[in-house]
Design an enzyme around this catalytic site. Sequence first.
Site, mmCIF file in Angstrom:
data_model
loop_
_atom_site.group_PDB
_atom_site.id
_atom_site.type_symbol
_atom_site.label_atom_id
_atom_site.label_comp_id
_atom_site.label_asym_id
_atom_site.label_seq_id
_atom_site.Cartn_x
_atom_site.Cartn_y
_atom_site.Cartn_z
ATOM 1 N N ASP A 171 -5.932 8.230 -0.998
ATOM 2 C CA ASP A 171 -5.569 7.339 0.095
ATOM 3 C C ASP A 171 -4.386 7.929 0.861
ATOM 4 O O ASP A 171 -3.473 8.489 0.261
ATOM 5 C CB ASP A 171 -5.196 5.961 -0.450
ATOM 6 C CG ASP A 171 -6.359 5.304 -1.182
ATOM 7 O OD1 ASP A 171 -7.512 5.554 -0.804
ATOM 8 O OD2 ASP A 171 -6.099 4.546 -2.125
ATOM 9 N N GLU B 41 0.819 -1.214 0.000
ATOM 10 C CA GLU B 41 0.000 0.000 0.000
ATOM 11 C C GLU B 41 0.854 1.266 0.000
ATOM 12 O O GLU B 41 0.573 2.211 -0.722
ATOM 13 C CB GLU B 41 -0.951 0.001 1.207
ATOM 14 C CG GLU B 41 -2.094 -0.998 1.117
ATOM 15 C CD GLU B 41 -3.151 -0.636 0.075
ATOM 16 O OE1 GLU B 41 -3.117 0.483 -0.463
ATOM 17 O OE2 GLU B 41 -4.016 -1.482 -0.206
#
Length: 142
Positions: A68, A50
């Site tokens: 994000d 991520e």
Amino acid sequence: MKVTMTILCALALSACEAKNFTKCELVEALREQWFPEEDMRDWVCLVEFESSMRTDVIGPPNSNGSRDHGLFQINDRYWCNDSDIPGKDCNVTCAELRTEDITVASVCAEKIFQRHGFTAWHGWTRHCDGQPLPDISDCYSN
Ligand SMILES: *[C@@H]1O[C@H](CO)[C@@H](O)[C@H](O)[C@H]1NC(C)=O
Ligand SMILES: *[C@@H]1O[C@H](CO)[C@@H](O)[C@H](O)[C@H]1NC(C)=O
Ligand SMILES: *[C@@H]1O[C@H](CO)[C@@H](O)[C@H](O)[C@H]1NC(C)=O
Ligand SMILES: *[C@@H]1O[C@H](CO)[C@@H](O)[C@H](O)[C@H]1NC(C)=O
């Protein structure tokens, strides 16, 4: 160490905004939070894919315009307010999810995990689910 960092960060906030973890530093930091040992390798895999284990990452805009944030790449559509006012489901600002101290981000990640499990993270479903997980046997607890 932690106290020293807190004092340093209070004096010079900009110097303490970001951290790039090594794998074992990450394991140590996650162990200090709520993360259970039996899921540790999944979390390390998730964080590697991520955010490349960097706390200050803001992802490129998703197709719907959301972004994000931080180590766990938490989405600002639902979970954090991308302004100075804390809000949304984690009741935090997105900037609080990008600090060197991962406490706030970890609490938010726990909330997401309790609601959706690991499948909330595309990085986990694509790269970790059913695949070889990182070896953390060299990361000793202290
Ligand atoms: C973290 O890594 C990125 C990419 O490799 C680099 O640009 C950045 O300067 C690093 N930040 C810190 C705080 O070490
Ligand atoms: C926005 O896109 C992100 C990433 O693709 C996704 O996780 C999220 O569910 C989307 N939100 C909405 C409201 O469509
Ligand atoms: C997010 O911040 C804005 C101010 O920029 C505020 O008006 C709004 O109410 C906040 N949203 C939530 C969900 O708290
Ligand atoms: C959100 O957090 C603020 C403090 O940052 C607090 O005052 C407020 O009561 C919280 N709201 C909710 C709904 O938990």
